[in-house]
Design a protein around this motif. Structure first.
Motif, PDB file in Angstrom:
ATOM      1  N   UNK A  50      41.684 -29.664 -22.310  1.00  0.00           N
ATOM      2  CA  UNK A  50      42.536 -29.732 -21.118  1.00  0.00           C
ATOM      3  C   UNK A  50      42.478 -31.150 -20.570  1.00  0.00           C
ATOM      4  N   UNK A  51      43.656 -31.676 -20.221  1.00  0.00           N
ATOM      5  CA  UNK A  51      43.733 -33.046 -19.696  1.00  0.00           C
ATOM      6  C   UNK A  51      44.344 -32.995 -18.292  1.00  0.00           C
ATOM      7  N   UNK A  52      43.729 -33.712 -17.348  1.00  0.00           N
ATOM      8  CA  UNK A  52      44.280 -33.912 -15.997  1.00  0.00           C
ATOM      9  C   UNK A  52      44.699 -35.373 -15.887  1.00  0.00           C
ATOM     10  N   UNK A  53      45.906 -35.591 -15.366  1.00  0.00           N
ATOM     11  CA  UNK A  53      46.378 -36.969 -15.255  1.00  0.00           C
ATOM     12  C   UNK A  53      47.121 -37.158 -13.949  1.00  0.00           C
ATOM     13  N   UNK A  54      47.006 -38.379 -13.411  1.00  0.00           N
ATOM     14  CA  UNK A  54      47.730 -38.757 -12.187  1.00  0.00           C
ATOM     15  C   UNK A  54      48.182 -40.184 -12.358  1.00  0.00           C
ATOM     16  N   UNK A  55      49.462 -40.448 -11.953  1.00  0.00           N
ATOM     17  CA  UNK A  55      49.988 -41.796 -12.136  1.00  0.00           C
ATOM     18  C   UNK A  55      50.849 -42.184 -10.948  1.00  0.00           C
ATOM     19  N   UNK A  56      50.834 -43.498 -10.656  1.00  0.00           N
ATOM     20  CA  UNK A  56      51.689 -44.068  -9.622  1.00  0.00           C
ATOM     21  C   UNK A  56      52.332 -45.300 -10.201  1.00  0.00           C
TER      22      UNK A  56
ATOM     23  N   UNK B 257      41.525 -37.610 -17.053  1.00  0.00           N
ATOM     24  CA  UNK B 257      40.214 -37.042 -17.398  1.00  0.00           C
ATOM     25  C   UNK B 257      40.479 -35.843 -18.290  1.00  0.00           C
ATOM     26  N   UNK B 258      39.586 -35.629 -19.249  1.00  0.00           N
ATOM     27  CA  UNK B 258      39.797 -34.523 -20.179  1.00  0.00           C
ATOM     28  C   UNK B 258      38.459 -33.939 -20.604  1.00  0.00           C
ATOM     29  N   UNK B 259      38.529 -32.673 -20.975  1.00  0.00           N
ATOM     30  CA  UNK B 259      37.369 -32.002 -21.561  1.00  0.00           C
ATOM     31  C   UNK B 259      37.877 -31.242 -22.796  1.00  0.00           C
ATOM     32  N   UNK B 260      37.165 -31.438 -23.931  1.00  0.00           N
ATOM     33  CA  UNK B 260      37.665 -30.864 -25.197  1.00  0.00           C
ATOM     34  C   UNK B 260      36.496 -30.386 -26.062  1.00  0.00           C
ATOM     35  N   UNK B 261      36.859 -29.696 -27.126  1.00  0.00           N
ATOM     36  CA  UNK B 261      35.858 -29.122 -28.027  1.00  0.00           C
ATOM     37  C   UNK B 261      35.035 -30.219 -28.694  1.00  0.00           C
ATOM     38  N   UNK B 262      35.703 -31.205 -29.256  1.00  0.00           N
ATOM     39  CA  UNK B 262      35.005 -32.252 -30.018  1.00  0.00           C
ATOM     40  C   UNK B 262      34.720 -33.498 -29.191  1.00  0.00           C
ATOM     41  N   UNK B 263      35.580 -33.775 -28.203  1.00  0.00           N
ATOM     42  CA  UNK B 263      35.417 -35.004 -27.436  1.00  0.00           C
ATOM     43  C   UNK B 263      34.543 -34.864 -26.206  1.00  0.00           C
ATOM     44  N   UNK B 264      34.311 -33.598 -25.762  1.00  0.00           N
ATOM     45  CA  UNK B 264      33.546 -33.404 -24.539  1.00  0.00           C
ATOM     46  C   UNK B 264      34.338 -33.895 -23.319  1.00  0.00           C
TER      47      UNK B 264
END
Length: 678
Positions: A621-627, A653-660
């Motif tokens: 899952x990835x969370x992103x914010x941009x301006x 920011x992201x959290x994943x199976x292989x990348x943590x």
């Protein structure tokens, strides 16, 4: 057979004449087939009976001539020279007898020997002498002498010689018979009379020498043997007897030279035994080859006759390219020699399995002892170490070469490509490094190994060919099941040698360390990819951040990646990174707001990432914010706008199976200066 007769067979066995020698083969003893089928017990009983019969006949003959038996010629385990018979030597005339003296002597001897022969037998002898020709009498007498009736044979020869005193054939053979019978003082004068008629007869000179040797006059015997050999250097019996004379004097090297001359004409187990008794091992195979050369028989190449030449070891590859190109050929060759090895081993096994007790009880062949001696000699020369060719030092040298080259390959590390290099260009750099740095090392390794191994294999092939040719030559004399299996195992050993030689080339798998070297891309294509990547970097400034919108779908591209995004509240997207080659699918809720020329976006999306080979790489899952500050978009019509961001900041920011768990911030345009440099 009593001891004197044994000695005469071993040391004298005088040649009567070529005509007589041909006739002596007709014997009344059991034929070869009968002997072959006898059990060991039957053979032992037959041998004892033959010895007893011979002893009885020799004793009877000695009694008839009033000559004492010389039983001291042999002692257990040792052959001794005949003791000098002074009494018999004194009976010899100082000069060769005249014809009249010969006739008188023959008549006297004939009357003497008749006393011990039954009347019916005497009548039979007279009948034969009166009706048969000289040659027929000669042949029959010789046959009887060596088989069942030596006394009758001598009587017939005496009767015939008395009637035909001018027949040198009869006188020579009668003299030889008398010598063998132990009455040399009767035989030698006949032979000396013949020698006056034919001074350069090697047969007569040899027979006289045999007589003197039996009487123990070694000097006189040697004189006649030397005269014989000066005329006929290959006279079998003279060479044997000269060998015996030197053996008695313990001059074993000289004795062996005469025995080898003898064996170059005829191989006899008694002579071979004398050689071993002296601790000498004659080159039997060399002697046999010289015999073949003298007879005009060409040397057979048995190796080629059984089509072994077509399995000749191929030239080893001298480069990595040659390994790749011809690997199929080498695999087929390796399979074929392994199949041949198995086939020949099966032939040998079938012979061994089919060997029966009955075959083991059969009488061995005529040349068995000689063949066994030659096989022992062959094995002493062609040892397993000699046939293997590769010594321990050779194997150590091979290991050293391989270790050095492998260490060099492992030390060569590819420099990292320039930052921001696209994935296609990264692979091009890998290919170029492999071909320019790694492959020369692999080529040198293949060349060095091939240059070292190939001569060793060729040397080994020559040794195996010589071994198999000589082995077949020997075994032909006694093709017993065991010897046949020996040949089959030897041929299987040759194929095993070829198989081991193929495996001993350790560079077959070197190409597995160079996968990039054998990419289908040509060198020109590789250089083109690298050059295009360099041009791309020059033409792609870091501030580039182009964007195109088609309705609710937007396409963004910068120097690192391009991304496609669609949707308002539920946002789906696709990203592809130029540098890593990774591709990512995204889907999740998102919000967007615009105020004072600024555009803000917040998204929470599930993602699925694939590597450059389109294999699953990660999920999370990835969370992103941009301006961002938008430039004035260009309206292309149809709802299509092309523009970009003057400046933007994006935090993820992201959290994943292989990348943590990971977080990242990226700035473009004028905002790039706001983030610290990495």
């Amino acid at each position: 057979m009593f001891k004197k007769w044994i000695f005469l067979c071993l040391a004298i066995a005088p040649a009567i004449c070529s005509n007589a020698q041909q006739t002596t083969n007709a014997t009344t003893i059991p034929d070869y087939e009968q002997l072959k089928n006898m059990t060991p017990a039957q053979l032992e009983a037959f041998k004892k009976k033959m010895l007893k019969d011979a002893t009885d006949k020799a004793t009877a003959l000695s009694v008839q001539h009033n000559i004492p038996l010389k039983t001291d010629l042999l002692s257990p385990g040792e052959i001794k020279a005949p003791v000098k018979d002074i009494e018999s030597l004194r009976l010899l005339p100082s000069q060769p007898p005249t014809r009249a003296e010969i006739v008188s002597s023959l008549k006297a001897s004939s009357e003497q020997i008749r006393q011990g022969i039954p009347a019916p037998k005497l009548e039979e002898i007279k009948q034969k002498v009166s009706t048969l020709s000289v040659e027929e009498i000669n042949n029959q007498s010789i046959a009887s002498f060596y088989t069942d009736d030596p006394a009758g044979a001598v009587a017939m020869m005496l009767e015939a010689s008395a009637k035909a005193p001018d027949s040198l054939l009869l006188l020579n053979n009668l003299g030889a018979m008398l010598n063998i019978s132990g009455v040399e003082h009767k035989g030698i004068p006949l032979l000396m009379h013949c020698l006056q008629k034919i001074p350069n007869s090697s047969t007569l000179l040899n027979n006289i020498g045999q007589g003197f040797m039996a009487l123990g006059d070694m000097l006189k015997a040697a004189e006649y043997f030397n005269q014989c050999l000066s005329i006929d250097s290959l006279n079998i019996e003279a060479n044997h007897s000269m060998g015996m004379l030197h053996y008695f004097k313990k001059e074993y090297n000289t004795a062996m030279a005469y025995f080898e001359q003898e064996m170059s004409i005829a191989m006899r187990s008694s002579t071979l035994a004398m050689a071993y008794r002296m601790g000498k091992k004659p080159n039997l195979r060399g002697i046999m080859q010289r015999r073949q050369q003298r007879s005009g028989r060409p040397q057979k190449d048995h190796f080629e006759e059984i089509t072994m030449g077509k399995f000749s070891f191929p030239s080893l590859p001298g480069s990595a390219d040659a390994i790749v190109k011809d690997r199929y050929f080498y695999n087929v060759y390796a399979a074929s020699i392994q199949a041949e090895q198995l086939s020949w081993m099966q032939h040998a096994t079938q012979i061994s399995v089919g060997y029966t007790t009955a075959q083991g009880n059969q009488h061995h062949g005529l040349y068995t002892e000689l063949v066994n001696a030659m096989l022992d000699e062959l094995q002493e020369e062609f040892t397993p170490e000699y046939l293997a060719t590769f010594s321990q030092s050779d194997r150590d040298h091979l290991l050293s070469m391989v270790t050095d080259d492998m260490n060099l390959l492992n030390q060569l590390k590819q420099p990292p490509p320039p930052e921001g290099t696209r994935v296609e260009a990264q692979e091009a750099y890998e290919i170029k490094f492999c071909r320019e740095r790694l492959k020369p090392v692999a080529d040198n390794m293949a060349y060095q190994l091939s240059s070292f191994i190939q001569p060793l294999v060729r040397k080994g092939e020559g040794r195996w060919k010589a071994y198999i040719n000589q082995l077949v030559d020997i075994v032909q004399l006694d093709p017993s099941p065991g010897n046949q299996a020996l040949v089959y195992n030897a041929v299987a050993g040759y194929f095993s040698f070829l198989s081991v030689s193929m495996v001993s080339f350790p560079a077959w798998e070197i190409v597995s360390m160079l996968p990039k070297c054998y990419s289908p891309k040509t060198n020109e294509e590789v250089d083109s990819l690298i050059e295009a990547d360099k041009n791309w970097k020059l033409q792609c400034p870091s501030w580039l951040n182009a964007q195109a919108k088609i309705g609710t779908v937007s396409v963004k591209i910068d120097c690192d990646k391009y991304a496609i995004e669609a949707g308002e509240s539920l946002v789906g997207g696709y990203e592809h990174e130029f540098k890593t080659g990774r591709s990512t699918l995204l889907l999740g809720p998102g919000t967007k707001a615009e105020f004072f020329g600024l555009t803000a976006k917040v998204k929470t999306q599930a993602f699925l990432t694939f590597d450059k080979n389109n294999q699953f790489a990660d999920f999370g899952v990835r969370n992103s914010a941009s301006v961002g500050i938008s430039k004035t978009p260009i309206n292309l019509g149809g709802g299509i706008q092309l523009g970009g961001n003057l400046a933007s900041i994006e935090a993820t920011s992201s959290i994943s199976i292989n990348g943590g768990y990971q977080q990242n911030a990226k700035a473009n345009g004028i905002f790039k200066r706001l983030l610290p440099k990495k």
